[in-house]
Motif scaffolding. Structure first.
Motif, PDB file in Angstrom:
ATOM      1  N   LEU A 135       0.830  -1.207   0.000  1.00 19.50           N
ATOM      2  CA  LEU A 135       0.000   0.000   0.000  1.00 19.50           C
ATOM      3  C   LEU A 135       0.864   1.256   0.000  1.00 19.50           C
ATOM      4  CD1 LEU A 135      -2.771  -1.060   2.546  1.00 19.50           C
ATOM      5  CD2 LEU A 135      -2.920  -0.995   0.052  1.00 19.50           C
ATOM      6  N   SER A 136       1.936   1.216   0.797  1.00 18.86           N
ATOM      7  CA  SER A 136       2.848   2.363   0.834  1.00 18.86           C
ATOM      8  C   SER A 136       3.554   2.540  -0.514  1.00 18.86           C
ATOM      9  CB  SER A 136       3.892   2.170   1.943  1.00 18.86           C
ATOM     10  OG  SER A 136       3.277   2.121   3.207  1.00 18.86           O
ATOM     11  N   VAL A 137       3.929   1.410  -1.135  1.00 24.54           N
ATOM     12  CA  VAL A 137       4.619   1.479  -2.431  1.00 24.54           C
ATOM     13  C   VAL A 137       3.702   2.063  -3.499  1.00 24.54           C
ATOM     14  CG1 VAL A 137       5.624   0.105  -4.295  1.00 24.54           C
ATOM     15  CG2 VAL A 137       6.224  -0.383  -1.910  1.00 24.54           C
ATOM     16  N   LEU A 138       2.463   1.572  -3.553  1.00 21.65           N
ATOM     17  CA  LEU A 138       1.512   2.063  -4.553  1.00 21.65           C
ATOM     18  C   LEU A 138       1.206   3.538  -4.331  1.00 21.65           C
ATOM     19  CD1 LEU A 138      -0.965  -0.950  -4.817  1.00 21.65           C
ATOM     20  CD2 LEU A 138       0.958  -0.377  -6.297  1.00 21.65           C
ATOM     21  N   SER A 139       1.068   3.939  -3.074  1.00 24.53           N
ATOM     22  CA  SER A 139       0.849   5.343  -2.767  1.00 24.53           C
ATOM     23  C   SER A 139       2.042   6.182  -3.228  1.00 24.53           C
ATOM     24  CB  SER A 139       0.633   5.519  -1.260  1.00 24.53           C
ATOM     25  OG  SER A 139       0.515   6.884  -0.924  1.00 24.53           O
ATOM     26  N   GLY A 140       3.260   5.655  -3.011  1.00 27.42           N
ATOM     27  CA  GLY A 140       4.453   6.367  -3.447  1.00 27.42           C
ATOM     28  C   GLY A 140       4.511   6.551  -4.945  1.00 27.42           C
ATOM     29  N   ILE A 141       4.108   5.515  -5.688  1.00 31.49           N
ATOM     30  CA  ILE A 141       4.108   5.625  -7.153  1.00 31.49           C
ATOM     31  C   ILE A 141       3.097   6.673  -7.611  1.00 31.49           C
ATOM     32  CG2 ILE A 141       3.511   4.400  -9.294  1.00 31.49           C
ATOM     33  CD1 ILE A 141       6.274   3.777  -8.214  1.00 31.49           C
ATOM     34  N   ASN A 142       1.938   6.716  -6.947  1.00 34.29           N
ATOM     35  CA  ASN A 142       0.953   7.745  -7.280  1.00 34.29           C
ATOM     36  C   ASN A 142       1.515   9.146  -7.027  1.00 34.29           C
ATOM     37  OD1 ASN A 142      -2.171   6.881  -7.833  1.00 34.29           O
ATOM     38  ND2 ASN A 142      -1.017   5.251  -6.845  1.00 34.29           N
ATOM     39  N   GLN A 143       2.206   9.322  -5.896  1.00 35.93           N
ATOM     40  CA  GLN A 143       2.814  10.625  -5.596  1.00 35.93           C
ATOM     41  C   GLN A 143       3.897  10.965  -6.613  1.00 35.93           C
ATOM     42  OE1 GLN A 143       3.852  11.393  -1.352  1.00 35.93           O
ATOM     43  NE2 GLN A 143       2.989   9.366  -1.002  1.00 35.93           N
ATOM     44  N   LEU A 144       4.719   9.966  -6.947  1.00 37.11           N
ATOM     45  CA  LEU A 144       5.791  10.186  -7.912  1.00 37.11           C
ATOM     46  C   LEU A 144       5.225  10.596  -9.264  1.00 37.11           C
ATOM     47  CD1 LEU A 144       8.793   9.982  -8.724  1.00 37.11           C
ATOM     48  CD2 LEU A 144       8.413   7.542  -9.156  1.00 37.11           C
ATOM     49  N   SER A 145       4.189   9.886  -9.715  1.00 41.94           N
ATOM     50  CA  SER A 145       3.565  10.194 -11.004  1.00 41.94           C
ATOM     51  C   SER A 145       2.975  11.602 -11.002  1.00 41.94           C
ATOM     52  CB  SER A 145       2.483   9.164 -11.325  1.00 41.94           C
ATOM     53  OG  SER A 145       3.030   7.864 -11.406  1.00 41.94           O
ATOM     54  N   ALA A 146       2.322  11.970  -9.890  1.00 42.68           N
ATOM     55  CA  ALA A 146       1.727  13.305  -9.807  1.00 42.68           C
ATOM     56  C   ALA A 146       2.791  14.390  -9.897  1.00 42.68           C
ATOM     57  CB  ALA A 146       0.933  13.438  -8.504  1.00 42.68           C
ATOM     58  N   LEU A 147       3.945  14.170  -9.262  1.00 39.38           N
ATOM     59  CA  LEU A 147       5.022  15.166  -9.319  1.00 39.38           C
ATOM     60  C   LEU A 147       5.624  15.247 -10.715  1.00 39.38           C
ATOM     61  CD1 LEU A 147       6.883  14.658  -5.930  1.00 39.38           C
ATOM     62  CD2 LEU A 147       5.491  16.610  -6.631  1.00 39.38           C
ATOM     63  N   LEU A 148       5.730  14.105 -11.387  1.00 39.26           N
ATOM     64  CA  LEU A 148       6.248  14.114 -12.747  1.00 39.26           C
ATOM     65  C   LEU A 148       5.317  14.899 -13.673  1.00 39.26           C
ATOM     66  CD1 LEU A 148       7.453  10.412 -12.968  1.00 39.26           C
ATOM     67  CD2 LEU A 148       8.913  12.437 -13.030  1.00 39.26           C
ATOM     68  N   ILE A 149       4.008  14.714 -13.460  1.00 43.76           N
ATOM     69  CA  ILE A 149       3.036  15.467 -14.253  1.00 43.76           C
ATOM     70  C   ILE A 149       3.134  16.951 -13.945  1.00 43.76           C
ATOM     71  CG2 ILE A 149       0.563  15.856 -14.646  1.00 43.76           C
ATOM     72  CD1 ILE A 149       0.208  12.853 -14.032  1.00 43.76           C
ATOM     73  N   GLU A 150       3.272  17.268 -12.656  1.00 40.41           N
ATOM     74  CA  GLU A 150       3.427  18.680 -12.279  1.00 40.41           C
ATOM     75  C   GLU A 150       4.666  19.275 -12.935  1.00 40.41           C
ATOM     76  OE1 GLU A 150       4.102  21.374  -8.234  1.00 40.41           O
ATOM     77  OE2 GLU A 150       3.307  19.334  -8.078  1.00 40.41           O
ATOM     78  N   HIS A 151       5.731  18.493 -12.996  1.00 43.85           N
ATOM     79  CA  HIS A 151       6.959  18.962 -13.633  1.00 43.85           C
ATOM     80  C   HIS A 151       6.736  19.281 -15.105  1.00 43.85           C
ATOM     81  CE1 HIS A 151      10.860  18.391 -15.724  1.00 43.85           C
ATOM     82  NE2 HIS A 151      11.314  19.073 -14.687  1.00 43.85           N
ATOM     83  N   LYS A 152       5.916  18.468 -15.761  1.00 40.98           N
ATOM     84  CA  LYS A 152       5.630  18.691 -17.184  1.00 40.98           C
ATOM     85  C   LYS A 152       4.438  19.613 -17.404  1.00 40.98           C
ATOM     86  CE  LYS A 152       7.564  17.113 -20.112  1.00 40.98           C
ATOM     87  NZ  LYS A 152       8.753  17.615 -20.818  1.00 40.98           N
ATOM     88  N   GLN A 153       3.851  20.104 -16.314  1.00 43.32           N
ATOM     89  CA  GLN A 153       2.752  21.063 -16.373  1.00 43.32           C
ATOM     90  C   GLN A 153       1.554  20.528 -17.161  1.00 43.32           C
ATOM     91  OE1 GLN A 153       4.718  24.580 -17.892  1.00 43.32           O
ATOM     92  NE2 GLN A 153       5.285  25.221 -15.837  1.00 43.32           N
ATOM     93  N   ILE A 154       1.206  19.272 -16.877  1.00 42.52           N
ATOM     94  CA  ILE A 154       0.033  18.658 -17.499  1.00 42.52           C
ATOM     95  C   ILE A 154      -1.110  18.768 -16.503  1.00 42.52           C
ATOM     96  CG2 ILE A 154      -0.919  16.549 -18.484  1.00 42.52           C
ATOM     97  CD1 ILE A 154       1.920  15.707 -19.121  1.00 42.52           C
ATOM     98  N   LYS A 155      -2.026  19.677 -16.727  1.00 43.75           N
ATOM     99  CA  LYS A 155      -3.073  19.961 -15.738  1.00 43.75           C
ATOM    100  C   LYS A 155      -4.495  19.755 -16.270  1.00 43.75           C
ATOM    101  CE  LYS A 155      -0.051  23.353 -13.588  1.00 43.75           C
ATOM    102  NZ  LYS A 155       0.192  24.780 -13.295  1.00 43.75           N
ATOM    103  N   ASN A 156      -4.675  19.835 -17.567  1.00 40.50           N
ATOM    104  CA  ASN A 156      -6.032  19.791 -18.120  1.00 40.50           C
ATOM    105  C   ASN A 156      -6.777  18.515 -17.775  1.00 40.50           C
ATOM    106  OD1 ASN A 156      -5.722  22.293 -19.248  1.00 40.50           O
ATOM    107  ND2 ASN A 156      -5.405  21.555 -21.324  1.00 40.50           N
ATOM    108  N   LEU A 157      -6.038  17.407 -17.683  1.00 44.98           N
ATOM    109  CA  LEU A 157      -6.679  16.116 -17.434  1.00 44.98           C
ATOM    110  C   LEU A 157      -7.548  16.144 -16.186  1.00 44.98           C
ATOM    111  CD1 LEU A 157      -7.004  13.056 -17.837  1.00 44.98           C
ATOM    112  CD2 LEU A 157      -4.842  12.769 -16.609  1.00 44.98           C
ATOM    113  N   PHE A 158      -7.082  16.823 -15.136  1.00 41.23           N
ATOM    114  CA  PHE A 158      -7.729  16.700 -13.843  1.00 41.23           C
ATOM    115  C   PHE A 158      -8.890  17.672 -13.645  1.00 41.23           C
ATOM    116  CE2 PHE A 158      -3.397  15.183 -13.589  1.00 41.23           C
ATOM    117  CZ  PHE A 158      -3.638  13.885 -13.204  1.00 41.23           C
TER     118      PHE A 158
END
Length: 282
Positions: free
Chosen positions: A146-169
């Protein structure tokens, strides 16, 4: 005799993530490709990553993100160099719409790899999450997944933030359902002569409304996404030496081999023939 370089299949077991530390040797990561996302973080020293036809120099706390299907390897500049490598099958493994989200994001992320330097705004947070994922995977905690999956979700969200992909949400569920429906249709019919009229009629929208909705959700026009799907499938077919390049061009929906060669070179930086040579060892 040519020996095919097979995709590397990671032993994920019950967690769709693998984290390893590579050190104490010159060849930290041997040349390979796989159908997964990958993050590489330099823990110590300096390394050189070969990704496609590009050489990338990385220093301590630099991060490299790779999309699926990229041929890559990593070499240490010195024996004290060390890297943390995290490979994961999905960007958002805790979300019901994970497959759709992955496709939306993959369509927007260009090029297929990029660097986050240590001095950039989000680098420290991404480094911390990668280290936490590694610790969790190697712990004895029965709930570590559960901690690992949560970490991957956080990592993915930060990568998206880095690329400034916001319209999806900001899209509502109905809009996501429509775009997901057409993405599934494209995945099933990419070999056909797809037109904007055909795609829009499949979801009962006008061409203008459909094109605007699709582009706002994915960041690319519908026919550009079709091209990306065709290229992605052609990469897999090129690993099969029983198929000629002309046959692959036809099977992936390109009108002729010359056009296929031109678009493939634009997207991948290799011609199909050059790419095929890269995935075979003589």
């Amino acid at each position: 005799m040519k020996q095919k370089l097979q995709p590397k299949i990671e032993p994920f077991q019950n967690i769709p993530v693998r984290a390893t530390i590579q050190k104490n040797r010159k060849d930290l990561v041997l040349s390979h490709w796989h159908p997964y996302y990958e993050c590489i973080k330099v823990n110590r020293g300096e390394i050189i990553v070969e990704a496609g036809d590009i050489s990338i120099n990385l220093s301590k706390n630099d991060i490299l993100f790779l999309q699926p299907g990229i041929l890559h390897s990593a070499k240490a500049n010195s024996m004290d160099s060390e890297l943390l490598r995290i490979v994961f099958a999905e960007l958002f493994p805790l979300q019901n719409e994970a497959t759709a989200v992955d496709r939306f994001i993959t369509a927007q992320w260009q090029p297929a790899y990029w660097i986050i330097r240590a001095e950039e705004k989000l680098a420290n947070r991404i480094c911390s999450i990668m280290e936490e994922i590694y610790i969790c995977i190697n712990s004895q905690n029965p709930f570590r997944h559960l901690s690992v999956l949560s970490g991957i979700n956080q990592l993915s969200a930060l990568l998206i933030e880095h690329k400034q992909i916001k319209n999806l949400f900001i899209f509502n569920s109905k809009s996501i359902a429509v775009v997901n429906q057409i993405i599934h249709y494209i995945e099933e019919h990419y070999s056909d002569n797809l037109t904007l009229e055909q795609l829009s009629s499949h979801v009962n929208l006008s061409k203008y409304h459909f094109a605007r909705l699709f582009r706002e959700a994915t960041g690319v026009p519908p026919l550009t996404y079709v091209t990306k799907v065709r290229i992605r499938n052609s990469l897999q077919m090129l690993a099969d030496d029983r198929l000629t390049i002309a046959e692959i061009s036809d099977k992936t929906g390109f009108c002729n081999q010359h056009y296929f060669n031109r678009i493939f070179k634009k997207e991948v930086s290799y011609t199909p023939y050059q790419y095929r040579k890269q995935i075979y060892k003589i």
